[in-house]
Motif scaffolding. Structure first.
Motif, PDB file in Angstrom:
ATOM      1  N   ALA A  21      16.259   1.207  40.983  1.00 26.20           N
ATOM      2  CA  ALA A  21      15.817   2.437  40.342  1.00 26.20           C
ATOM      3  C   ALA A  21      16.651   3.572  40.916  1.00 26.20           C
ATOM      4  O   ALA A  21      16.742   3.740  42.131  1.00 26.20           O
ATOM      5  N   ILE A  22      17.271   4.346  40.051  1.00 25.80           N
ATOM      6  CA  ILE A  22      18.141   5.440  40.461  1.00 25.80           C
ATOM      7  C   ILE A  22      17.479   6.744  40.053  1.00 25.80           C
ATOM      8  O   ILE A  22      17.087   6.923  38.897  1.00 25.80           O
ATOM      9  N   THR A  23      17.355   7.672  41.005  1.00 28.41           N
ATOM     10  CA  THR A  23      16.750   8.955  40.677  1.00 28.41           C
ATOM     11  C   THR A  23      17.785   9.828  39.986  1.00 28.41           C
ATOM     12  O   THR A  23      18.962   9.818  40.328  1.00 28.41           O
ATOM     13  N   THR A  24      17.337  10.599  39.009  1.00 30.15           N
ATOM     14  CA  THR A  24      18.243  11.468  38.263  1.00 30.15           C
ATOM     15  C   THR A  24      18.298  12.874  38.841  1.00 30.15           C
ATOM     16  O   THR A  24      19.132  13.664  38.440  1.00 30.15           O
ATOM     17  N   GLY A  25      17.412  13.187  39.784  1.00 31.79           N
ATOM     18  CA  GLY A  25      17.368  14.513  40.353  1.00 31.79           C
ATOM     19  C   GLY A  25      16.428  15.449  39.616  1.00 31.79           C
ATOM     20  O   GLY A  25      16.181  16.565  40.051  1.00 31.79           O
ATOM     21  N   GLN A  26      15.890  15.004  38.504  1.00 31.63           N
ATOM     22  CA  GLN A  26      14.962  15.815  37.723  1.00 31.63           C
ATOM     23  C   GLN A  26      13.532  15.390  38.044  1.00 31.63           C
ATOM     24  O   GLN A  26      13.287  14.304  38.564  1.00 31.63           O
ATOM     25  N   THR A  27      12.588  16.253  37.751  1.00 36.00           N
ATOM     26  CA  THR A  27      11.182  15.911  37.929  1.00 36.00           C
ATOM     27  C   THR A  27      10.452  16.046  36.603  1.00 36.00           C
ATOM     28  O   THR A  27      10.863  16.795  35.720  1.00 36.00           O
ATOM     29  N   THR A  28       9.364  15.318  36.489  1.00 31.92           N
ATOM     30  CA  THR A  28       8.524  15.384  35.298  1.00 31.92           C
ATOM     31  C   THR A  28       7.602  16.590  35.440  1.00 31.92           C
ATOM     32  O   THR A  28       7.494  17.178  36.519  1.00 31.92           O
ATOM     33  N   PRO A  29       6.901  16.990  34.385  1.00 28.27           N
ATOM     34  CA  PRO A  29       5.955  18.111  34.492  1.00 28.27           C
ATOM     35  C   PRO A  29       4.845  17.871  35.521  1.00 28.27           C
ATOM     36  O   PRO A  29       4.279  18.819  36.049  1.00 28.27           O
ATOM     37  N   GLY A  31       5.396  16.477  38.419  1.00 25.24           N
ATOM     38  CA  GLY A  31       6.011  16.509  39.744  1.00 25.24           C
ATOM     39  C   GLY A  31       6.617  15.204  40.203  1.00 25.24           C
ATOM     40  O   GLY A  31       7.135  15.110  41.312  1.00 25.24           O
ATOM     41  N   GLU A  32       6.580  14.160  39.378  1.00 27.91           N
ATOM     42  CA  GLU A  32       7.180  12.877  39.741  1.00 27.91           C
ATOM     43  C   GLU A  32       8.677  12.911  39.472  1.00 27.91           C
ATOM     44  O   GLU A  32       9.148  13.630  38.597  1.00 27.91           O
ATOM     45  N   ARG A  33       9.425  12.136  40.219  1.00 25.82           N
ATOM     46  CA  ARG A  33      10.872  12.070  40.005  1.00 25.82           C
ATOM     47  C   ARG A  33      11.187  11.184  38.809  1.00 25.82           C
ATOM     48  O   ARG A  33      10.592  10.127  38.634  1.00 25.82           O
ATOM     49  N   ARG A  34      12.143  11.607  38.022  1.00 24.40           N
ATOM     50  CA  ARG A  34      12.608  10.780  36.902  1.00 24.40           C
ATOM     51  C   ARG A  34      13.589   9.743  37.439  1.00 24.40           C
ATOM     52  O   ARG A  34      14.476  10.069  38.222  1.00 24.40           O
ATOM     53  N   THR A  35      13.407   8.513  37.015  1.00 19.53           N
ATOM     54  CA  THR A  35      14.299   7.434  37.454  1.00 19.53           C
ATOM     55  C   THR A  35      14.786   6.647  36.251  1.00 19.53           C
ATOM     56  O   THR A  35      14.154   6.631  35.192  1.00 19.53           O
TER      57      THR A  35
END
Length: 60
Positions: A21-29, A31-35
């Motif tokens: 799983a690679i994190t994209t650096g963005q977060t969801t509304p 507060g979770e990290r997008r992967t």
């Protein structure tokens, strides 16, 4: 008498960790990290190296 499973060698490219799983650096509304997930291209996400003749049979 129990049968032993076939002992397949571990993929040398991913060392047996075929899915990551690679994190994209963005977060969801919330507060979770997008992967995003990525599979090892050498073993096609299995974690085991197949003999060359097995690839020849599958047509890959």
């Amino acid at each position: 008498m129990p049968q032993r499973p076939i002992n397949l060698p571990v993929c040398a490219h991913c060392d047996g960790f075929p899915k990551v799983a690679i994190t994209t650096g963005q977060t969801t509304p919330t507060g979770e990290r997008r992967t995003i997930t990525a599979d090892c291209p050498a073993c096609r996400g299995t974690g085991h190296a197949l003999p060359a003749r097995a690839y020849a049979r599958t047509g890959a």
